[in-house]
Scaffold this motif. Sequence first.
Motif, short mmCIF file in Angstrom:
data_model
loop_
_atom_site.label_atom_id
_atom_site.label_comp_id
_atom_site.label_asym_id
_atom_site.label_seq_id
_atom_site.Cartn_x
_atom_site.Cartn_y
_atom_site.Cartn_z
N PHE B 198 0.82 -1.22 0.00
CA PHE B 198 0.00 0.00 0.00
C PHE B 198 0.85 1.27 0.00
O PHE B 198 0.59 2.22 -0.73
CB PHE B 198 -0.93 -0.01 1.23
N GLN B 199 1.89 1.27 0.85
CA GLN B 199 2.65 2.50 1.05
C GLN B 199 3.33 2.99 -0.23
O GLN B 199 3.48 4.18 -0.43
CB GLN B 199 3.66 2.33 2.19
N LYS B 200 3.70 2.05 -1.08
CA LYS B 200 4.39 2.50 -2.29
C LYS B 200 3.40 3.09 -3.31
O LYS B 200 3.80 3.84 -4.19
CB LYS B 200 5.24 1.38 -2.90
N ASP B 201 2.12 2.74 -3.16
CA ASP B 201 1.10 3.29 -4.06
C ASP B 201 0.61 4.66 -3.61
O ASP B 201 0.41 5.55 -4.43
CB ASP B 201 -0.10 2.34 -4.14
N VAL B 202 0.37 4.83 -2.31
CA VAL B 202 -0.27 6.07 -1.86
C VAL B 202 0.61 7.28 -2.14
O VAL B 202 0.12 8.37 -2.43
CB VAL B 202 -0.68 5.98 -0.36
N VAL B 203 1.94 7.08 -2.12
CA VAL B 203 2.83 8.21 -2.38
C VAL B 203 2.82 8.64 -3.84
O VAL B 203 3.44 9.65 -4.21
CB VAL B 203 4.29 7.94 -1.93
N ARG B 204 2.13 7.90 -4.67
CA ARG B 204 2.01 8.31 -6.08
C ARG B 204 1.31 9.67 -6.20
O ARG B 204 1.43 10.35 -7.21
CB ARG B 204 1.32 7.23 -6.91
N ILE B 205 0.60 10.06 -5.15
CA ILE B 205 0.03 11.41 -5.12
C ILE B 205 1.17 12.44 -5.16
O ILE B 205 1.10 13.43 -5.88
CB ILE B 205 -0.86 11.58 -3.86
N HIS B 206 2.23 12.17 -4.42
CA HIS B 206 3.40 13.05 -4.48
C HIS B 206 4.05 13.01 -5.86
O HIS B 206 4.58 14.02 -6.33
CB HIS B 206 4.45 12.62 -3.45
N THR B 207 4.08 11.84 -6.45
CA THR B 207 4.75 11.70 -7.75
C THR B 207 4.05 12.55 -8.80
O THR B 207 4.69 13.16 -9.66
CB THR B 207 4.73 10.23 -8.19
N ILE B 208 2.72 12.60 -8.73
CA ILE B 208 1.97 13.44 -9.67
C ILE B 208 2.29 14.91 -9.42
O ILE B 208 2.70 15.63 -10.33
CB ILE B 208 0.44 13.21 -9.50
N PHE B 209 2.11 15.35 -8.18
CA PHE B 209 2.25 16.78 -7.90
C PHE B 209 3.71 17.23 -7.82
O PHE B 209 4.03 18.36 -8.18
CB PHE B 209 1.57 17.14 -6.57
N GLY B 210 4.57 16.36 -7.30
CA GLY B 210 5.94 16.79 -7.03
C GLY B 210 7.00 16.03 -7.81
O GLY B 210 8.18 16.19 -7.57
N GLY B 211 6.58 15.16 -8.72
CA GLY B 211 7.52 14.49 -9.60
C GLY B 211 8.15 13.23 -9.04
O GLY B 211 8.72 12.44 -9.79
N ILE B 247 -6.39 8.39 -3.32
CA ILE B 247 -7.09 8.86 -2.12
C ILE B 247 -8.17 7.84 -1.73
O ILE B 247 -8.31 7.48 -0.56
CB ILE B 247 -7.73 10.26 -2.36
N ASP B 248 -8.90 7.37 -2.72
CA ASP B 248 -9.96 6.38 -2.44
C ASP B 248 -9.36 5.11 -1.82
O ASP B 248 -9.89 4.55 -0.87
CB ASP B 248 -10.71 6.00 -3.72
N ARG B 249 -8.23 4.66 -2.38
CA ARG B 249 -7.61 3.45 -1.86
C ARG B 249 -7.11 3.69 -0.43
O ARG B 249 -7.27 2.84 0.45
CB ARG B 249 -6.44 3.03 -2.76
N GLU B 252 -9.98 3.52 2.03
CA GLU B 252 -10.37 2.14 2.36
C GLU B 252 -9.34 1.49 3.30
O GLU B 252 -9.70 0.83 4.27
CB GLU B 252 -10.47 1.29 1.08
N PHE B 253 -8.06 1.66 2.97
CA PHE B 253 -7.03 0.97 3.75
C PHE B 253 -6.99 1.49 5.19
O PHE B 253 -6.90 0.70 6.14
CB PHE B 253 -5.65 1.13 3.09
N VAL B 254 -7.10 2.79 5.34
CA VAL B 254 -7.04 3.35 6.70
C VAL B 254 -8.29 2.99 7.49
O VAL B 254 -8.21 2.59 8.65
CB VAL B 254 -6.84 4.89 6.64
N LYS B 255 -9.46 3.08 6.85
CA LYS B 255 -10.71 2.84 7.58
C LYS B 255 -10.97 1.35 7.83
O LYS B 255 -11.62 1.00 8.81
CB LYS B 255 -11.89 3.43 6.80
N GLU B 256 -10.47 0.48 6.93
CA GLU B 256 -10.80 -0.94 7.06
C GLU B 256 -9.65 -1.82 7.54
O GLU B 256 -9.85 -2.98 7.88
CB GLU B 256 -11.33 -1.50 5.73
N VAL B 257 -8.43 -1.31 7.49
CA VAL B 257 -7.30 -2.13 7.94
C VAL B 257 -6.58 -1.46 9.11
O VAL B 257 -6.54 -2.00 10.22
CB VAL B 257 -6.30 -2.40 6.78
N TYR B 258 -6.02 -0.28 8.84
CA TYR B 258 -5.14 0.34 9.83
C TYR B 258 -5.89 0.67 11.13
O TYR B 258 -5.52 0.18 12.22
CB TYR B 258 -4.50 1.57 9.19
N LEU B 259 -6.93 1.50 11.03
CA LEU B 259 -7.63 1.90 12.26
C LEU B 259 -8.22 0.68 12.99
O LEU B 259 -8.02 0.54 14.20
CB LEU B 259 -8.70 2.95 11.94
#
Lengths: 378, 587
Positions: B198-211, B247-249, B252-259
């Motif tokens: 999961f962690q390697k995917d969520v940071v793709r938000i940074h990759t879009i905005f910050g390269g 963001i959607d993923r 789900e991960f935070v609400k259904e797994v982590y928390l």
Amino acid sequence: MSAPSTDVRRKSMYEEALEQGISRREFLKIASAVTLALGLDLKEMPKVVRAMETKPRIPVIWMDFQSCSGPTESFTRSYQPTVEKVLFDMISLEYNGALMAGSGTAAEKHVEEIVEKYPGQFILAAEGSLPTMPGALAIAGQPRYYEKWREIASKAMAVVAVGSCATWGGIPAANPNPTGAKSVIDFVPPGVPWIRIPGCPPIGEVITNTLAHIAILGKLPEVDELGRPKEFFRHRLHDKCQRRPFFDAGLYVESFDSEGAREGFCLYKMGCRGPTTYNACAELRWNGGLSWPIQSGHPCIGCAAPNFWDEGPFYARVVQLPGTQTTINPERVGLGIAAVAALGITAHAAASVISRRRLRKSEAEAAAEEAKETAHEG
Amino acid sequence: MANGRVVVDPVTRIEGHLRIEAEVENKRITKAYSSGTAVRGIELIVRGRDPRDLWAFTQRICGVCTTVHALASVRAVEDALGIQIPHNAHLIRNLMHETILIHDHVVHFYQLHAMDWVDVVDALKADPAKAAEIAQMYSKWPNSTAAYFKDVQDKVKRIVDSGQLGIFATGYWGHPAYALPPEVNLIAVAHYLEALDFQKDVVRIHTIFGGRNPHPNYTVGGVPWPIDPNMDNALNTSRLTEVEKQIDRAYEFVKEVYLPDVLVLSAFYRDWTYGGGLTNYLAYGDLSPVSIYDVKSYRFPRGAVLDLNLNEVHDVDPRAIDQVQEFVDHSWYTYDGKETPGYGLHPWDGQTNLHYTGPTQEYEYLDVQGKYSWVKAPRWKEKHMEVGPLARMMVGYAAKNERIRHAVDDALSRINHLISALNLNKAPVDIRWMHSAIGRTLGRALDASLAVEFAKEDMAALWANIRNGNLATFDSSKWEPNTWPKETKGVGWVEAPRGSLGHWVIIKDQKIEKFQAVVPTTWNASPRDALQNEGAYEASLVGSPLEIPDQPLEIIRIVHSFDPCMACAVHLTDLAENRTIEVFLDM
């Protein structure tokens, strides 16, 4: 209470695969994928297969010094191979400050055990620079940790410097270098092979594939004159940049959020270090091939280049006059002089621009012309 | 060993280098000392440079909570230069900020902290069918099947049987402080592996905005990449839908797994109530939907809570010279040439000189009566404070922030429900129970749970702006250095994953004259100050049991609950005189 004994014969990657219920046929498919991932010709596949059949997971000790943990973080972002695959199928990561379970004495003892058990058979990776000022880095109560590092390095199969701090000294070694920081390579005893993976941090895939190369093929990848793997550091970003056609056409971004920025013009005039930086960003890109700094609108700051921190400011093209301590800003001091100093970058621009006969009225054009003339004079 | 001093060095699964020394009497910690054992000097290194470059340097303070320093720096420089960034740029920075809160907390919990609560090897004893039953009871995550848990168990077995445990080799497996049944251990190991993915995917938000990530790009004046839904090379629809997908993923991960995992952990460890430490909490506040200067609109409110009094919130002002100050009486620095000055200094007025007086050869113990750390001691109105997710929850709760109150109350009631549903026979929990190591860990999960909600809102606001034709992302009016005042100063604050972060900068003649960061881990990992008040780590360890001195699980469990980030904590700058640093070595 303690961990199960590690005194078991280590299985080869093939044996591990068989235990996972993978057939010979599937195994060969994996081997061919690995062959291609390593940048090898498919006719090299038998070598890869043989290596995977016989090689056990290679022990890796990964130490961190004056680091921000960026390299470890980037390592965990690798998509191909994934970090899970690397950690559990390719290498055996015996020490890593960020990821390992144990702390304190247990962790330090384990390093000693691995060094003793696998002399000349483990990879020693490091991130961060090593300070020469006593007390600036004291791990496990050792204020001169570089001595300990040297001792461990003397017994390694190979040393891998991961990231710009380990590779060149990086940000701690930037002017005025308050702690006397140096690259870890400076403390590797003679005779121990080493390799540099620069980048602040390096791309995850560059790290995992270099480790995969060593783990699977049992030798260091081919390197350039600075010790960087050729597979990833042969080209300048500029050579493979998607904005390159705009550079050739003399179309530049002059300000963020301008019309040129929307069009995706070249970022050279915003200070881009693409023309002088060797790295795989433009090809591999970041985070699963999604983007890279220049694609996302920001000039390259040259983070894989030696001494890049002291070659700022980042948003101006400042170049060092060869053989001097003098730096000049070509935008401010007259383009003719700058072009001479720009190590052939603008001259190269001139050639591209003219050959394509797409001249535009721009400073780059002027610079290019100047460069050409100066070159003839010289 | 019944009594004496226990040393943990290095404390691993953190960023940077940390040493803990603890005095133990009858298997109880009576005193503790926290020492940052590495220094780089980034504040010195940035002096004299272009303020527009500051973010790139300070971002390298930490590659774990990557970008928060960049954000604090661009805010500090914009504050100094009087730049108000466009709303889109603010929203994009918020999205990047929320991404790091989510990423960092998930990685901290599963990769860096869970092994203090979860016995990985014990997962081999689990019944996968029973594990599936328990997992389905507290979450609707679709992976929770018996076959899936069996696969994970086989993987663990393979690693253990191979004799090469790799990163798991040195754990304190079997330690009596582990309290989870094998099935819950197995669930957690499965989620360790999922989190890695999961962690390697969520940071793709940074990759879009910050390269890229780690270390995405920022720009003083806004964000570097323009928005244009009609351009192939701009931040366009396809790029924005990738952000939305992540963001959607994450939601789900935070609400259904982590928390849910943290809630179940809280239920099982309900009685392990050690590690509370300081009762003072501080937050600068952040994540306004509008602007960083609109303090009242912060979704993480600003304020200070003293003595765990949740009925009162004190005003906090990062600019006030009598509020945030740093002390160096037990740190390897001097003020005005004095080793133990006895006073603190606000970052704009402060000064620091490296003054290492520790041992220069291998040592057993530090001189904890004297100087013993590279970390300074920040204090708020001379009081020692804890910062971080738990502080955000406590300050938000005390400020009667509805969302935070709801998040906290809902979590506590779900824990109480789990305690009874799992027949754990334990007393119910309330907010005061959160004043503990596990409560801090829960605070972090709630922080992430709020961050995924904020991210959805900020994304919606960004779409709305674009729909309305508002595409501005950058204010170029103060880009050129010749538009700047001759001398100016600014402060930038961020509620970073580990807590309140501040960067103070003075710009003179278009260059950085002085810079100082006071970071979350400096607050929490600080040594004692002039008044001998201990730092948050030190206070939190006192009273904890320590069953087996050479397996100090309780120490790392408590210290990890703060998510130490030592490279962040260790700073130095020379604010007093514009000259090269002095280094004194007592050989």
